[in-house]
Write a protein that holds these residues in place. Structure first.
Motif, PDB file in Angstrom:
ATOM      1  N   VAL A  28      17.666 -56.605  -8.069  1.00  0.00           N
ATOM      2  CA  VAL A  28      16.819 -56.504  -6.886  1.00  0.00           C
ATOM      3  C   VAL A  28      17.066 -55.189  -6.159  1.00  0.00           C
ATOM      4  N   VAL A  29      18.325 -54.820  -5.987  1.00  0.00           N
ATOM      5  CA  VAL A  29      18.616 -53.561  -5.289  1.00  0.00           C
ATOM      6  C   VAL A  29      18.068 -52.377  -6.080  1.00  0.00           C
ATOM      7  N   ARG A  30      18.297 -52.372  -7.394  1.00  0.00           N
ATOM      8  CA  ARG A  30      17.812 -51.268  -8.231  1.00  0.00           C
ATOM      9  C   ARG A  30      16.291 -51.138  -8.136  1.00  0.00           C
ATOM     10  N   THR A  31      15.603 -52.263  -8.180  1.00  0.00           N
ATOM     11  CA  THR A  31      14.138 -52.233  -8.158  1.00  0.00           C
ATOM     12  C   THR A  31      13.603 -51.791  -6.803  1.00  0.00           C
ATOM     13  N   LEU A  32      14.040 -52.453  -5.737  1.00  0.00           N
ATOM     14  CA  LEU A  32      13.478 -52.160  -4.415  1.00  0.00           C
ATOM     15  C   LEU A  32      13.810 -50.748  -3.939  1.00  0.00           C
ATOM     16  N   SER A  33      14.916 -50.190  -4.398  1.00  0.00           N
ATOM     17  CA  SER A  33      15.295 -48.846  -3.954  1.00  0.00           C
ATOM     18  C   SER A  33      14.842 -47.756  -4.922  1.00  0.00           C
ATOM     19  N   SER A  34      14.048 -48.109  -5.914  1.00  0.00           N
ATOM     20  CA  SER A  34      13.528 -47.095  -6.833  1.00  0.00           C
ATOM     21  C   SER A  34      12.435 -46.280  -6.144  1.00  0.00           C
ATOM     22  N   ASP A  35      12.199 -45.075  -6.630  1.00  0.00           N
ATOM     23  CA  ASP A  35      11.176 -44.216  -6.038  1.00  0.00           C
ATOM     24  C   ASP A  35       9.789 -44.837  -6.107  1.00  0.00           C
ATOM     25  N   GLU A  36       9.578 -45.741  -7.041  1.00  0.00           N
ATOM     26  CA  GLU A  36       8.283 -46.399  -7.178  1.00  0.00           C
ATOM     27  C   GLU A  36       7.858 -47.081  -5.878  1.00  0.00           C
ATOM     28  N   PHE A  37       8.846 -47.537  -5.081  1.00  0.00           N
ATOM     29  CA  PHE A  37       8.547 -48.272  -3.850  1.00  0.00           C
ATOM     30  C   PHE A  37       8.445 -47.350  -2.633  1.00  0.00           C
ATOM     31  N   GLU A  38       8.647 -46.059  -2.833  1.00  0.00           N
ATOM     32  CA  GLU A  38       8.353 -45.028  -1.833  1.00  0.00           C
ATOM     33  C   GLU A  38       9.054 -45.245  -0.490  1.00  0.00           C
ATOM     34  N   GLY A  39      10.227 -45.854  -0.515  1.00  0.00           N
ATOM     35  CA  GLY A  39      10.966 -46.045   0.719  1.00  0.00           C
ATOM     36  C   GLY A  39      10.544 -47.232   1.557  1.00  0.00           C
ATOM     37  N   ARG A  40       9.614 -48.062   1.038  1.00  0.00           N
ATOM     38  CA  ARG A  40       9.272 -49.357   1.649  1.00  0.00           C
ATOM     39  C   ARG A  40       8.859 -49.243   3.125  1.00  0.00           C
ATOM     40  N   GLU A  41       8.032 -48.268   3.428  1.00  0.00           N
ATOM     41  CA  GLU A  41       7.558 -48.138   4.812  1.00  0.00           C
ATOM     42  C   GLU A  41       6.395 -49.096   5.055  1.00  0.00           C
ATOM     43  N   PRO A  42       6.437 -49.873   6.152  1.00  0.00           N
ATOM     44  CA  PRO A  42       5.315 -50.759   6.459  1.00  0.00           C
ATOM     45  C   PRO A  42       4.003 -49.983   6.590  1.00  0.00           C
ATOM     46  N   GLY A  43       2.927 -50.615   6.135  1.00  0.00           N
ATOM     47  CA  GLY A  43       1.612 -50.012   6.250  1.00  0.00           C
ATOM     48  C   GLY A  43       1.294 -48.968   5.208  1.00  0.00           C
ATOM     49  N   THR A  44       2.118 -48.876   4.158  1.00  0.00           N
ATOM     50  CA  THR A  44       1.890 -47.919   3.079  1.00  0.00           C
ATOM     51  C   THR A  44       1.748 -48.675   1.760  1.00  0.00           C
ATOM     52  N   PRO A  45       1.329 -47.990   0.675  1.00  0.00           N
ATOM     53  CA  PRO A  45       1.309 -48.666  -0.630  1.00  0.00           C
ATOM     54  C   PRO A  45       2.669 -49.218  -1.030  1.00  0.00           C
ATOM     55  N   GLY A  46       3.743 -48.606  -0.539  1.00  0.00           N
ATOM     56  CA  GLY A  46       5.073 -49.129  -0.829  1.00  0.00           C
ATOM     57  C   GLY A  46       5.287 -50.523  -0.291  1.00  0.00           C
ATOM     58  N   GLU A  47       4.646 -50.841   0.838  1.00  0.00           N
ATOM     59  CA  GLU A  47       4.769 -52.207   1.363  1.00  0.00           C
ATOM     60  C   GLU A  47       4.154 -53.213   0.404  1.00  0.00           C
ATOM     61  N   GLU A  48       2.960 -52.942  -0.091  1.00  0.00           N
ATOM     62  CA  GLU A  48       2.289 -53.896  -0.961  1.00  0.00           C
ATOM     63  C   GLU A  48       3.138 -54.192  -2.191  1.00  0.00           C
ATOM     64  N   LYS A  49       3.729 -53.153  -2.781  1.00  0.00           N
ATOM     65  CA  LYS A  49       4.597 -53.365  -3.931  1.00  0.00           C
ATOM     66  C   LYS A  49       5.820 -54.193  -3.544  1.00  0.00           C
ATOM     67  N   THR A  50       6.352 -53.923  -2.368  1.00  0.00           N
ATOM     68  CA  THR A  50       7.572 -54.597  -1.918  1.00  0.00           C
ATOM     69  C   THR A  50       7.358 -56.080  -1.684  1.00  0.00           C
ATOM     70  N   VAL A  51       6.357 -56.434  -0.885  1.00  0.00           N
ATOM     71  CA  VAL A  51       6.182 -57.851  -0.548  1.00  0.00           C
ATOM     72  C   VAL A  51       5.739 -58.647  -1.770  1.00  0.00           C
ATOM     73  N   THR A  52       4.974 -58.014  -2.666  1.00  0.00           N
ATOM     74  CA  THR A  52       4.593 -58.702  -3.904  1.00  0.00           C
ATOM     75  C   THR A  52       5.824 -58.980  -4.760  1.00  0.00           C
ATOM     76  N   TYR A  53       6.693 -57.997  -4.883  1.00  0.00           N
ATOM     77  CA  TYR A  53       7.921 -58.169  -5.668  1.00  0.00           C
ATOM     78  C   TYR A  53       8.808 -59.265  -5.073  1.00  0.00           C
ATOM     79  N   ILE A  54       8.963 -59.262  -3.746  1.00  0.00           N
ATOM     80  CA  ILE A  54       9.833 -60.259  -3.112  1.00  0.00           C
ATOM     81  C   ILE A  54       9.276 -61.660  -3.321  1.00  0.00           C
ATOM     82  N   ALA A  55       7.967 -61.823  -3.150  1.00  0.00           N
ATOM     83  CA  ALA A  55       7.374 -63.143  -3.365  1.00  0.00           C
ATOM     84  C   ALA A  55       7.593 -63.615  -4.800  1.00  0.00           C
TER      85      ALA A  55
END
Length: 539
Positions: A28-55
């Motif tokens: 989980v740490v490796r995935t969520l902190s990868s560049d693919e998630f773009e730093g997980r900023e709310p309101g960005t494409p990184g959010e959509e990837k993040t919340v989908t992955y967590i669910a």
């Protein structure tokens, strides 16, 4: 999405408890902190990837969607950026935004104009019935501006004794409370006097934090219930203002530290104005549930924030993604690993909620929205554990307890530590008020007892010197920067031990029948008691 592997590491769990999966934590740490998630900023494409992955991770761990069949709780956010500040006018004096003062609004309106509002010195701006203390007694603040001292009246005490816990800051000492109380009193504005020692940070922190976009969990009234303007003034500015009225700030501050202090109109008016640009957007919390077998309408909460800073100031090598591996991909990994462990152990008596919240880095906004709009009633929420930035320093002989001595959760912690052979290290900086700076606080201030436990400082390998060195290196080289990245050379035995402790804490509450409360003199006791009295179920 299935989490890879099923290897586990025995983290010294309680007898009969499942071990915590190091593989899950790593994945989980490796995935969520990868560049693919773009730093997980709310309101960005990184959010959509993040919340989908967590669910998907929650589902793979055996959780059920927690919000009426959905994994998500929508969180409407409003970002207000002030510009074109006029001078702060106080009598015949004028002060410059940024240098002398800062001001913002929580109201969603295009223009703020504060005209000739009377300035009132309200001491520490505290209304605490359980401590027989009310700085606003006898004064009508409608249309007025409150001038407020930072921290609590007894912050100068060396120890932890005093009407407000001495050196340990209470919620009443935090700027958030002071602005909230000024609004409750009907004030048109509030200005906190900045002083570096009681604030625990310099003016540079205030200036940088309060001069850019300010995000808030959207309110139904668009902020109409808030003050027109909130801000800070330099201590020297406040001294000049009080001196212009014939007074002395030091003398007023000394008087405000004594019981029975009364608010004092200063006989001088305040004015300013500024423009606002408003951006409204929606983010999401992720909510998973393990139903209880005996009392499913009683809930124990695990929480952690999924967001980080997105793209940020580049490192010397050009890397501009703040990946947030430790802060807080570790907390989300712990949520998933705890879901797996509790699922493997079988249903607890009470239901367990796994809450991944948004916008912590913007001011605890996702947890604040959940607290104001709970999926599960707060009066039926027994307590909880929040996990924020789990240290990768290695196993420790101790844990650092932030906010200890506040509630009957202390007994649960003592029991869990005895089972794990660890001890408590008290908060080294209680005056900084760290208990009020992470997501558990959004629940605590509404009465729900919450744990806030950091990793230990006395490391098995290297002792306290090694613990202090790791902490210093993380803050200097990685914290809130592009180098908070996943490291394949990390060892995970310290993390699994910490998560095993969180398992014991939560599972003890989930299998128990008690309802831990805040201690009688705690600032949140009255709120919990009122919540319980108003509920036909739960506490």
């Amino acid at each position: 999405m299935m989490l890879s592997g099923c290897a586990t590491m025995d983290a010294g769990g309680a007898a009969g408890a499942p071990a915590i999966s190091a593989t899950t934590l790593q994945d989980v740490v490796r995935t969520l902190s990868s560049d693919e998630f773009e730093g997980r900023e709310p309101g960005t494409p990184g959010e959509e990837k993040t919340v989908t992955y967590i669910a998907e991770a929650f589902a793979a761990a055996g959780l059920q969607p927690g919000n009426k069949g959905s994994w998500y709780q929508d969180v409407p956010l409003a970002e207000i950026t002030a510009s074109n500040h006029e001078k702060l006018r106080v009598g015949d004096m004028q002060f410059t935004q940024g240098t002398d003062w800062v001001g913002v609004t929580y109201r969603e309106q295009d223009r703020i104009d504060l005209d000739n509002a009377e300035l009132v010195f309200v001491g520490y701006g505290i209304n605490a019935p359980e401590r027989d203390w009310n700085d606003y007694a006898g004064i009508d603040m409608r249309g007025k501006v409150a001038l407020i001292l930072v921290n609590d009246p007894d912050y100068q005490h060396e120890g932890l004794d005093g009407p407000f816990g001495g050196r340990a800051m209470t919620y009443y000492g935090r700027w958030t409370y002071k602005f909230e109380e000024a609004a409750r009193q009907g004030a048109a504005g509030a200005l906190i006097v900045h002083d570096t020692f009681p604030a625990s940070y310099g003016w540079n922190v205030v200036e940088s934090s309060w001069t850019g976009p300010q995000a808030h969990a959207a309110r139904g009234d668009k902020g109409a219930s808030q003050t027109l303007m909130n801000g800070w003034v330099q201590k020297g500015v406040a001294e000049r203002i009080v001196a212009a009225t014939g007074g002395d700030l030091a003398a007023l501050a000394a008087a405000a530290q004594r019981p029975g202090f009364g608010a004092m109109p200063l006989g001088i008016n305040v004015g300013t104005g500024f423009d606002n640009s408003i951006r409204r957007f929606q983010s999401r919390n992720v909510v998973g549930l393990l139903p209880g077998a005996e009392r499913p309408d009683e809930y124990v909460l695990y929480s952690g924030h999924w967001d980080h800073l997105g793209r940020c100031t580049p490192a010397p090598d050009g890397d501009d993604i703040c990946n947030g591996a430790i802060d807080n991909a570790t907390g989300i990994a712990a949520l998933v690993a705890l879901a797996e462990a509790n699922r493997a152990a079988g249903p607890a008596a009470r239901s367990q909620v796994f809450l991944a919240v948004t916008a912590e880095e913007s001011g605890l906004l996702g947890s604040e929205y959940y607290g104001a709009n709970p999926v599960f009633p707060l009066a039926q929420t027994v307590g909880g554990v929040n996990m924020d930035a789990i240290a990768m320093a290695g196993p420790a002989r101790d844990v650092t307890v932030i906010g200890g001595g506040k509630s009957e959760l202390d007994a649960v912690l003592e029991q869990a530590l005895a089972a794990s052979g660890r001890r408590i290290t008290p908060d080294a900086a209680p005056e900084a008020g760290y208990y009020y700076r992470s997501d558990h606080f959004s629940l605590a201030k509404r009465g729900v007892p919450m744990f806030y436990i950091d990793g230990g400082q006395d490391l098995v390998n290297g002792g306290t010197a090694a613990g202090a060195a790791w902490d210093a290196a993380y803050r200097e080289k990685a914290y809130h920067g592009p180098k908070d990245e996943y490291d394949p050379n990390w060892t995970w035995d310290g993390v699994t031990a910490d998560v095993a402790l969180y398992y014991r804490l939560g599972r003890t509450l989930a299998d128990g029948t008690t309802w831990p409360n805040w201690y009688p003199d705690d600032e949140f006791r009255r709120i919990r008691d009122q919540s319980c009295a108003a509920s036909a179920a739960g506490c």
